[in-house]
Design an enzyme around this catalytic site. Structure first.
Site, PDB file in Angstrom:
ATOM      1  CE  LYS A   1       9.020  -1.850  -1.242  1.00 42.69           C
ATOM      2  NZ  LYS A   1       7.665  -1.352  -1.397  1.00 42.69           N
ATOM      3  CG  ASN A   2       6.588  -0.748   2.563  1.00 44.57           C
ATOM      4  OD1 ASN A   2       6.648  -0.599   1.232  1.00 44.57           O
ATOM      5  ND2 ASN A   2       6.294  -1.954   3.029  1.00 44.57           N
ATOM      6  NE  ARG A  27      -1.935  -2.685  -2.904  1.00 42.51           N
ATOM      7  CZ  ARG A  27      -3.075  -2.941  -3.354  1.00 42.51           C
ATOM      8  NH1 ARG A  27      -3.408  -3.026  -4.381  1.00 42.51           N
ATOM      9  NH2 ARG A  27      -4.108  -2.824  -2.138  1.00 42.51           N
ATOM     10  CB  CYS A  30       4.935  -7.687  -5.238  1.00 47.52           C
ATOM     11  SG  CYS A  30       6.493  -7.245  -4.929  1.00 47.52           S
ATOM     12  NE  ARG A  32      -0.470  -5.993  -2.415  1.00 50.82           N
ATOM     13  CZ  ARG A  32       0.699  -5.782  -2.466  1.00 50.82           C
ATOM     14  NH1 ARG A  32       1.704  -6.025  -3.276  1.00 50.82           N
ATOM     15  NH2 ARG A  32       0.981  -4.985  -1.483  1.00 50.82           N
ATOM     16  N   PRO A  33      -6.816  -6.228  -4.036  1.00 45.50           N
ATOM     17  CG  PRO A  33      -9.076  -6.790  -3.124  1.00 45.50           C
ATOM     18  CD  PRO A  33      -7.429  -7.103  -3.059  1.00 45.50           C
ATOM     19  CG  ASP A  64     -12.209  -4.256  -1.340  1.00 47.63           C
ATOM     20  OD1 ASP A  64     -10.830  -4.335  -1.412  1.00 47.63           O
ATOM     21  OD2 ASP A  64     -13.067  -4.797  -0.604  1.00 47.63           O
ATOM     22  CG  ASP A  71       6.400  -6.712   3.108  1.00 49.62           C
ATOM     23  OD1 ASP A  71       5.647  -7.420   2.386  1.00 49.62           O
ATOM     24  OD2 ASP A  71       6.503  -5.376   3.083  1.00 49.62           O
ATOM     25  NE  ARG A 105       8.735  -2.892  -6.836  1.00 50.75           N
ATOM     26  CZ  ARG A 105       7.714  -3.377  -6.327  1.00 50.75           C
ATOM     27  NH1 ARG A 105       7.271  -4.499  -6.696  1.00 50.75           N
ATOM     28  NH2 ARG A 105       6.755  -2.805  -5.506  1.00 50.75           N
TER      29      ARG A 105
HETATM   30  C1  UD1 Z   1       1.548  -2.479   2.331  1.00 50.69           C
HETATM   31  C2  UD1 Z   1       3.128  -2.505   2.096  1.00 50.69           C
HETATM   32  C3  UD1 Z   1       3.399  -4.050   1.850  1.00 50.69           C
HETATM   33  C4  UD1 Z   1       2.901  -4.979   2.956  1.00 50.69           C
HETATM   34  C5  UD1 Z   1       1.594  -4.930   3.279  1.00 50.69           C
HETATM   35  C6  UD1 Z   1       1.158  -5.612   4.396  1.00 50.69           C
HETATM   36  C7  UD1 Z   1       3.648  -0.477   1.199  1.00 50.69           C
HETATM   37  C8  UD1 Z   1       3.975   0.401   0.036  1.00 50.69           C
HETATM   38  N1  UD1 Z   1       3.471  -1.742   1.070  1.00 50.69           N
HETATM   39  O1  UD1 Z   1       0.890  -2.994   1.207  1.00 50.69           O
HETATM   40  O2  UD1 Z   1       4.871  -4.129   1.740  1.00 50.69           O
HETATM   41  O3  UD1 Z   1       3.249  -6.381   2.509  1.00 50.69           O
HETATM   42  O4  UD1 Z   1       1.011  -3.294   3.400  1.00 50.69           O
HETATM   43  O5  UD1 Z   1       1.919  -5.351   5.408  1.00 50.69           O
HETATM   44  O6  UD1 Z   1       3.380   0.237   2.489  1.00 50.69           O
HETATM   45  N2  UD1 Z   1      -6.752  -5.445   0.805  1.00 50.69           N
HETATM   46  C9  UD1 Z   1      -8.225  -5.464   0.282  1.00 50.69           C
HETATM   47  N3  UD1 Z   1      -8.679  -4.471  -0.172  1.00 50.69           N
HETATM   48  C10 UD1 Z   1      -8.071  -3.138  -0.055  1.00 50.69           C
HETATM   49  C11 UD1 Z   1      -6.773  -3.125   0.528  1.00 50.69           C
HETATM   50  C12 UD1 Z   1      -6.202  -4.053   1.234  1.00 50.69           C
HETATM   51  O7  UD1 Z   1      -8.733  -6.590   0.187  1.00 50.69           O
HETATM   52  O8  UD1 Z   1      -8.622  -2.243  -0.382  1.00 50.69           O
HETATM   53  C13 UD1 Z   1      -6.118  -6.918   1.331  1.00 50.69           C
HETATM   54  C14 UD1 Z   1      -5.019  -7.026   0.399  1.00 50.69           C
HETATM   55  O9  UD1 Z   1      -5.408  -7.683  -0.672  1.00 50.69           O
HETATM   56  C15 UD1 Z   1      -4.006  -7.820   1.428  1.00 50.69           C
HETATM   57  C16 UD1 Z   1      -4.353  -7.294   2.814  1.00 50.69           C
HETATM   58  O10 UD1 Z   1      -5.669  -6.452   2.469  1.00 50.69           O
HETATM   59  O11 UD1 Z   1      -4.430  -9.088   1.320  1.00 50.69           O
HETATM   60  C17 UD1 Z   1      -3.236  -6.182   3.070  1.00 50.69           C
HETATM   61  O12 UD1 Z   1      -3.114  -5.204   2.334  1.00 50.69           O
HETATM   62  P1  UD1 Z   1      -2.654  -3.771   2.651  1.00 50.69           P
HETATM   63  O13 UD1 Z   1      -2.489  -3.818   4.044  1.00 50.69           O
HETATM   64  O14 UD1 Z   1      -3.591  -2.864   2.138  1.00 50.69           O
HETATM   65  O15 UD1 Z   1      -1.411  -3.648   2.042  1.00 50.69           O
HETATM   66  P2  UD1 Z   1      -0.596  -2.603   0.986  1.00 50.69           P
HETATM   67  O16 UD1 Z   1      -0.825  -1.542   1.571  1.00 50.69           O
HETATM   68  O17 UD1 Z   1      -1.016  -2.775  -0.313  1.00 50.69           O
END
Ligand code: UD1
Length: 420
Positions: free
Chosen positions: A22-23, A92, A116, A121-122, A124, A305, A397
């Site tokens: 999926k990812n 997301r 989820c 999950r910002p 920024d 995950d 999903r």
């Molecule tokens: C991806 C995966 C998800 C997995 C996660 C961590 C996909 C579609 N989803 O999610 O299944 O659980 O990686 O391995 O690939 N963060 C910020 N600011 C940002 C971006 C992230 O603070 O702009 C924080 C998030 O809130 C979270 C952490 O960084 O606490 C990890 O997030 P991130 O690695 O970005 O996960 P996703 O890409 O959303």
């Protein structure tokens, strides 16, 4: 929302062919907008996150066709750059359309993403990286607007190795003038898979799988045909389900090198593991052992995950285990549900203490997100009596035919569509 009804206590035994990741496929579907040509994705999982992403692609003017595991996207007819609000809010990873649409069309407006409920999950880090490439960004509570006359390649230092921010930056950087270097990039296999797709369509990109990714655009785009890598979290779910039921399982179509940490944990649980190039065999002991202390972290550490799913197995392992959740601030919602089944878990924001009990009892429980739902199914398989897992849509999903695969291993599980 549907539900799963599981009669627990059956020892699982047999084979599962693991589906595409999926990812990995979600960012590749966003990337399929880049070439304005055809992309053929084989080993593409048939899950609702993919269907929603395909609806987004269609609403942008792409044609999308599925034939079994083969998905063909043709992005030559893009006529619209608006990602529909309801679809963006559903998942997301819709945020991964931001970089590519900005790069290709110079402006994009998108609703803030859903997905989820596992934390704030910002985005920024995504937005700061796009700003570094030259984007101007304005935000409201619900929308993000980005514009750029021209994106310029530069050095980008991610403050955290975010998976999505790395992917979004790679997708935007294709259209930037000159080279972009992403420092502290996420190293997940799915980032490497995105790089391989981008190379196939003609983009000059290297470094994925290491903390430094280099992207220098593309002179001429090509059509693409690419096999989606297998889903290491789905594979880990079936391994854990087998261990939960003292069973044995042979997984096919899985590159075990993507999931060394999960295999290491399975060995610590006392399972016997054998790996070959594209397969994993697991045989569980009569009683699994506790794990002391484990912390989730960025790849190749223990995947967040897998955390809920591994927690299910810890509930009936001998001894006490501690999980520290370092990635998301709200990822223990499954603990209360597992406690309804007789587990002994005390969970605070980031720390959960799991005291192993002899056996779980069937109960009616609620999936609160995708992996929490998978964890409750795993728990139900090992429990005595009947477990009902509500909110099955979360599970759908990310898992294709989970009930069919588990049934094939000897589980008594059925999916009931409709209202809970
Ligand atoms: C991806 C995966 C998800 C997995 C996660 C961590 C996909 C579609 N989803 O999610 O299944 O659980 O990686 O391995 O690939 N963060 C910020 N600011 C940002 C971006 C992230 O603070 O702009 C924080 C998030 O809130 C979270 C952490 O960084 O606490 C990890 O997030 P991130 O690695 O970005 O996960 P996703 O890409 O959303």
């Amino acid at each position: 929302m549907g539900k799963y009804i599981i009669k627990g206590g059956k020892r699982l035994k047999g084979e599962v062919v693991v589906n595409g990741s999926k990812n990995a496929v979600l960012p590749i579907l966003s990337a399929s907008l880049i070439n304005s040509r055809e992309s053929v994705l084989t080993n593409c999982p048939d899950i609702t996150d993919v269907s929603v992403t395909c609806e987004i692609l269609k609403s942008l003017g792409c044609t999308v066709k599925r034939d079994g595991k083969v998905l063909t996207v043709n992005s030559s007819g893009i006529s619209n750059v608006l990602v529909p609000k309801d679809m963006a809010e559903k998942m997301r990873s819709s945020i991964l359309f931001l970089g590519v649409l900005l790069g290709k069309f110079g402006s994009v407006s998108i609703n803030k993403p859903g997905g989820c409920a596992i934390g704030k999950r910002p985005v920024d880090i995504h937005l700061d990286a796009l700003k570094a490439l030259g984007a101007e960004i304005s935000e409201t509570d619900t929308t993000i607007e980005c514009t750029a006359k021209e994106l310029m390649g530069t050095d980008i230092y991610l403050p955290f190795a975010s998976v999505g921010a790395t992917e979004n930056t790679m997708l935007a950087a294709v259209f930037a003038k000159g080279q972009t270097i992403i420092h502290n990039a996420a190293r997940e296999p799915e980032i490497w898979a995105l790089q391989e797709y981008m190379k196939t369509i003609g983009v000059t990109v290297r470094g994925a799988g290491t903390p430094t990714v280099f992207i220098s655009g593309c002179k001429k785009y090509s059509d693409a045909e690419i096999d989606i890598i297998s889903d290491r979290i789905e594979a880990g779910t079936y391994l854990t389900a087998a261990a939960m039921t003292k069973g044995e399982v042979f997984l096919k179509n899985i590159n075990w090198t993507y999931m060394c940490k999960t295999l290491e944990l399975m060995t610590e649980f006392g399972c016997e593991i054998k790996v070959q190039k594209d397969s994993i065999y697991l045989k569980a002991p009569k009683k699994t052992k506790s794990l002391n202390l484990i912390r989730t972290g960025v790849y190749p550490s223990f995947a967040t995950d897998m955390q809920p799913i591994i927690m299910s197995l810890l509930t009936t392992s001998s001894g006490t285990s501690i999980i520290i959740e370092q990635m998301f601030e709200n990822r223990f919602s499954h603990a209360d549900e597992l406690n309804k089944m007789g587990a002994k878990i005390s969970a605070q924001t980031r720390v959960a203490i799991i005291e192993g009990v002899k056996q779980l009892k069937g109960a009616e429980v609620n999936a609160t997100d995708l992996r929490a739902g998978a964890a409750l199914i795993v728990a139900g398989l090992g429990a005595k009596g009947t477990t009902i897992v509500n909110n099955a849509d979360f599970v759908r999903r990310g898992y294709e035919n989970i009930e069919k695969n588990l049934h094939g291993l000897g589980a008594e599980i059925k999916f009931c569509d409709g209202e809970n």
